[in-house]
Design a protein around this motif. Structure first.
Motif, PDB file in Angstrom:
ATOM      1  N   LEU A 316      15.685 -10.554   5.405  1.00 56.01           N
ATOM      2  CA  LEU A 316      15.454  -9.206   5.916  1.00 56.01           C
ATOM      3  C   LEU A 316      16.208  -8.163   5.097  1.00 56.01           C
ATOM      4  N   ASN A 317      17.426  -8.496   4.638  1.00 58.29           N
ATOM      5  CA  ASN A 317      18.172  -7.565   3.789  1.00 58.29           C
ATOM      6  C   ASN A 317      17.409  -7.240   2.508  1.00 58.29           C
ATOM      7  N   ASN A 318      16.864  -8.273   1.869  1.00 61.06           N
ATOM      8  CA  ASN A 318      16.083  -8.056   0.641  1.00 61.06           C
ATOM      9  C   ASN A 318      14.843  -7.216   0.922  1.00 61.06           C
ATOM     10  N   LEU A 319      14.203  -7.465   2.067  1.00 63.40           N
ATOM     11  CA  LEU A 319      13.009  -6.709   2.418  1.00 63.40           C
ATOM     12  C   LEU A 319      13.344  -5.240   2.660  1.00 63.40           C
ATOM     13  N   VAL A 320      14.440  -4.988   3.375  1.00 57.86           N
ATOM     14  CA  VAL A 320      14.852  -3.611   3.658  1.00 57.86           C
ATOM     15  C   VAL A 320      15.176  -2.870   2.364  1.00 57.86           C
ATOM     16  N   LYS A 324      13.206   0.549   1.481  1.00 58.26           N
ATOM     17  CA  LYS A 324      13.968   1.761   1.766  1.00 58.26           C
ATOM     18  C   LYS A 324      13.515   2.978   0.947  1.00 58.26           C
ATOM     19  N   PRO A 325      13.157   2.810  -0.344  1.00 58.94           N
ATOM     20  CA  PRO A 325      12.729   4.005  -1.080  1.00 58.94           C
ATOM     21  C   PRO A 325      11.546   4.724  -0.435  1.00 58.94           C
ATOM     22  N   ALA A 326      10.592   3.977   0.106  1.00 56.75           N
ATOM     23  CA  ALA A 326       9.445   4.614   0.754  1.00 56.75           C
ATOM     24  C   ALA A 326       9.873   5.388   1.993  1.00 56.75           C
ATOM     25  N   PHE A 327      10.810   4.827   2.776  1.00 55.74           N
ATOM     26  CA  PHE A 327      11.294   5.515   3.961  1.00 55.74           C
ATOM     27  C   PHE A 327      12.136   6.728   3.570  1.00 55.74           C
ATOM     28  N   ALA A 328      12.981   6.559   2.566  1.00 53.50           N
ATOM     29  CA  ALA A 328      13.822   7.670   2.130  1.00 53.50           C
ATOM     30  C   ALA A 328      12.980   8.828   1.604  1.00 53.50           C
ATOM     31  N   ASN A 329      11.884   8.515   0.971  1.00 52.97           N
ATOM     32  CA  ASN A 329      11.005   9.548   0.436  1.00 52.97           C
ATOM     33  C   ASN A 329      10.437  10.430   1.544  1.00 52.97           C
ATOM     34  N   LEU A 334      16.057   3.712   7.651  1.00 56.90           N
ATOM     35  CA  LEU A 334      15.684   2.340   7.989  1.00 56.90           C
ATOM     36  C   LEU A 334      16.958   1.517   8.158  1.00 56.90           C
ATOM     37  N   ASN A 335      17.164   0.948   9.354  1.00 55.60           N
ATOM     38  CA  ASN A 335      18.378   0.200   9.664  1.00 55.60           C
ATOM     39  C   ASN A 335      18.056  -1.246   9.995  1.00 55.60           C
ATOM     40  N   LEU A 336      19.016  -2.128   9.709  1.00 54.20           N
ATOM     41  CA  LEU A 336      18.902  -3.550  10.045  1.00 54.20           C
ATOM     42  C   LEU A 336      20.140  -3.975  10.820  1.00 54.20           C
ATOM     43  N   PHE A 351       5.584 -14.041   5.740  1.00 58.86           N
ATOM     44  CA  PHE A 351       6.382 -13.203   6.619  1.00 58.86           C
ATOM     45  C   PHE A 351       6.733 -11.873   5.973  1.00 58.86           C
ATOM     46  N   GLU A 352       6.797 -11.825   4.672  1.00 57.93           N
ATOM     47  CA  GLU A 352       6.969 -10.530   4.022  1.00 57.93           C
ATOM     48  C   GLU A 352       5.747  -9.660   4.295  1.00 57.93           C
ATOM     49  N   GLN A 353       4.561 -10.267   4.280  1.00 59.50           N
ATOM     50  CA  GLN A 353       3.336  -9.540   4.610  1.00 59.50           C
ATOM     51  C   GLN A 353       3.391  -9.008   6.036  1.00 59.50           C
ATOM     52  N   VAL A 354       3.954  -9.811   6.962  1.00 53.71           N
ATOM     53  CA  VAL A 354       4.084  -9.395   8.355  1.00 53.71           C
ATOM     54  C   VAL A 354       4.925  -8.127   8.454  1.00 53.71           C
ATOM     55  N   PHE A 355       6.112  -8.139   7.852  1.00 55.43           N
ATOM     56  CA  PHE A 355       7.021  -7.011   8.011  1.00 55.43           C
ATOM     57  C   PHE A 355       6.579  -5.804   7.199  1.00 55.43           C
ATOM     58  N   VAL A 356       5.889  -6.025   6.092  1.00 56.75           N
ATOM     59  CA  VAL A 356       5.336  -4.890   5.353  1.00 56.75           C
ATOM     60  C   VAL A 356       4.313  -4.162   6.222  1.00 56.75           C
TER      61      VAL A 356
END
Length: 457
Positions: A316-320, A324-329, A334-336, A351-356
Motif C-alpha cells: 500500500l505504501n508503494n501504491l500511495v 500521490k502526484p495525481a492527488f496533489a495535482n 492522500l493518507n495511509l 490488487f493494484e488494479q483494485v486500488f487504482v
C-alpha cells in the motif's frame, strides 16, 4: 369483406416489404460503417498513444518497448524515421505494408491520418501518426490491422440480416391470410412502429396484442426487435466508453511520469525510477485491455489469480507513492493508516488494479483541499482495508447497485467525468476471486467508504 381484406393485405404486404428493406438497408450500412469507423478511430488512437510516448523519448529502448507491446496485440506497429528508415516493427512486413511505408509523407496532421481503409480488397487497414520533436517531424508511427476479422464480422452480419429478413418476409406473407377489418388498426400501428425503426428510433413501444395467432406473434416480434436494437446500440456505446475509462488512468500516470522524467534538474536515478514506472504501467495496460474485453463480452467470467504472500503495508505504501502526484495535482491529501505489519495472500497486479479503480473514483468525486484515507484494520481472522473519501457520496437508492456491471449513479455526470460503471464491477470480481468481500457505505454529500475484507495469511 374478403376483397377488402385482400386489398388491404396486398397493400400492407407491399408497404411493409418496402419499409423492411429500407430499415435493413440503413441499419446494415449504418452498423457496417460505424464498426469500420470505430476500428479506424481506435487504430489511429493507438498509434497516437505510441507517438505521444515516442515524442517524449525517441530512443532505442522506448522504440523497442513500443514494438514489443504490439507483439501480443491484434495490431502491428512499424516505427520509421522521417526519411523512411525502419527503426522497429512488431511483426514481419507484408508487401502491402512495404508499399505503404514507401509512400511519400509530405504533411500529416498531428492527429494522424488513415492511409488505408479499403477493408474489402486489402489485407490490412492502416494509419500513420507523425512524431514531432521541437516542431520537426523526426519519424512516423504506422499502425496496421488485419482485415480478416472485419470481413468475418461483416459476413456474419450479412447472414444474420438475411435470416432476419427472410423470417420477416415469411411473417408478412402469413399475416396476409388472417387480415380482417378487426385487425386493421393494429396493422396501422405496426406500420408506424416500423417507420420509426427505419429512422433509427429504437425506443418505440408497441401495445402488445395478446392473441396467439400470427398477428400477435408479429406484434411481439416487432416489440422484441425494437428492444434488442435499442439494447445493442446502448451496449456498443457503453463498451467503447468503458475501454476509454479503464485505460485513461494508467495512461495518465505514464504521461505524468514522462513529464517528470524530462524536467531539467532530474537526477539519473530519479529518471530511471520514472521510466521503470512508465514501463510497468505500459505492461499493465496490455493485461487491463484483455480483462476489459472479457468483462464486456461475457456475463460470467473468472480471473487467473497468482497468489503470493505480500507485506500489505509495503504494498500500500508503494501504491500511495505512485498515486500521490495525481492527488496533489488536484489539491487532495492522500493518507495511509495501519497498525502493524500484515501479510496477505494476493495477486499484486490484480490488487493494484483494485486500488487504482477505487482511488480513481475517490479522486473524481472529491474536491480540492479534501482528504482521502486508506485505513487497514484487522481481527483474528480477517483484514479490512477501507478507502474513505469525503466527497459527493452515493444516494441510498443507488448504493445496492454500484457493483453491478455498467451501472452508473448519475449517467450524465459520470459520462463527463469518464465513469462507465465498470470500475467497481472489476473490483468486486477481483476481490471475490481472492475469496474476499467488498462492501460500500455512503452518505449523500458527506462521502463514501469502500471496504475490502480478506483472510489473514
Amino acid at each position: 369483406m374478403n376483397k377488402l381484406s385482400l386489398k388491404l393485405g396486398l397493400l400492407f404486404f407491399a408497404f411493409l416489404i418496402m419499409i423492411e428493406l429500407i430499415l435493413f438497408y440503413f441499419l446494415y450500412t449504418g452498423l457496417v460503417n460505424s464498426r469500420i469507423e470505430d476500428e479506424l478511430t481506435e487504430l489511429r488512437a493507438r498509434g497516437n498513444s505510441h507517438r505521444n510516448i515516442l515524442q517524449k523519448h525517441f530512443d532505442r529502448p522506448t522504440i523497442f518497448h513500443v514494438a514489443l507491446m504490439e507483439t501480443e496485440a491484434d495490431t502491428d506497429v512499424v516505427i520509421t524515421t522521417h526519411d523512411g528508415t525502419i527503426k522497429a516493427e512488431s511483426d514481419r512486413l507484408t508487401p502491402q505494408m512495404e508499399e505503404i511505408l514507401q509512400q511519400e509523407r509530405d504533411s500529416i496532421p498531428n492527429e494522424g491520418l488513415v492511409v488505408e481503409n479499403r477493408w474489402k480488397t486489402e489485407l490490412d487497414i492502416s494509419t500513420v501518426s507523425p512524431i514531432i520533436i521541437d516542431y520537426q517531424t523526426v519519424g512516423y508511427v504506422y499502425m496496421f490491422k488485419d482485415t480478416t476479422s472485419i470481413q468475418n464480422m461483416i459476413s456474419s452480419l450479412k447472414q444474420h440480416f438475411f435470416l432476419v429478413g427472410t423470417l420477416a418476409i415469411l411473417v408478412t406473407i402469413i399475416s396476409i391470410f388472417f387480415l380482417t377489418r378487426v385487425i386493421t388498426l393494429p396493422l396501422i400501428q405496426m406500420t408506424q412502429v416500423t417507420k420509426s425503426l427505419s429512422k433509427g428510433d429504437f425506443s418505440v413501444t408497441l401495445n402488445e396484442i395478446r392473441s396467439n395467432d400470427e398477428l400477435g406473434e408479429l406484434s411481439r416480434s416487432i416489440h422484441k426487435l425494437a428492444e434488442d436494437l435499442h439494447y445493442i446500440k446502448e451496449q456498443r456505446n457503453e463498451f467503447l466508453a468503458s475501454i476509454s475509462h479503464e485505460l485513461r488512468t494508467p495512461l495518465t500516470y505514464i504521461k505524468g511520469y514522462a513529464d517528470l522524467a524530462e524536467r531539467e534538474g532530474v537526477t539519473e536515478e530519479e529518471r530511471n525510477k520514472y521510466l521503470t514506472i512508465i514501463h510497468e504501467e505500459a505492461t499493465h495496460i496490455s493485461r487491463l485491455v484483455k480483462d476489459l474485453f472479457e468483462l464486456a463480452k461475457i456475463d460470467q467470467h473468472s480471473f487467473t489469480i497468482q497468489l503470493e504472500e505480500v507485506n500489505l503495508n509495503i504494498f500500500l505504501n508503494n501504491l500511495v507513492k505512485k498515486m500521490k502526484p495525481a492527488f496533489a495535482n488536484k489539491g487532495i491529501q492522500l493518507n495511509l493508516y495501519y497498525e502493524e505489519e500484515i501479510f496477505v495472500l494476493i495477486d499484486t497486479d490484480r490488487f493494484e488494479q483494485v486500488f487504482v479503480n477505487l482511488l480513481d473514483n475517490s479522486l473524481k468525486y472529491s474536491k480540492s483541499k479534501e482528504v482521502v484515507d486508506i485505513k487497514v484494520n484487522l481481527n483474528d481472522q480477517h483484514v479490512f482495508i477501507s478507502v474513505i473519501d469525503f466527497g459527493e457520496g452515493i444516494p441510498n437508492t443507488d448504493l445496492p447497485y454500484i457493483f453491478d456491471r455498467l451501472y452508473r449513479v448519475d449517467k450524465s455526470r459520470a459520462r463527463k467525468s469518464g465513469g462507465t460503471g465498470l470500475g467497481l464491477a472489476i473490483v468486486k470480481e477481483i476481490v471475490e476471486a481472492h475469496g474476499g468481500v467488498v462492501t460500500a457505505s455512503s452518505t449523500l454529500g458527506k462521502g463514501t467508504k469502500i471496504t475490502i475484507q480478506l483472510e489473514r495469511s
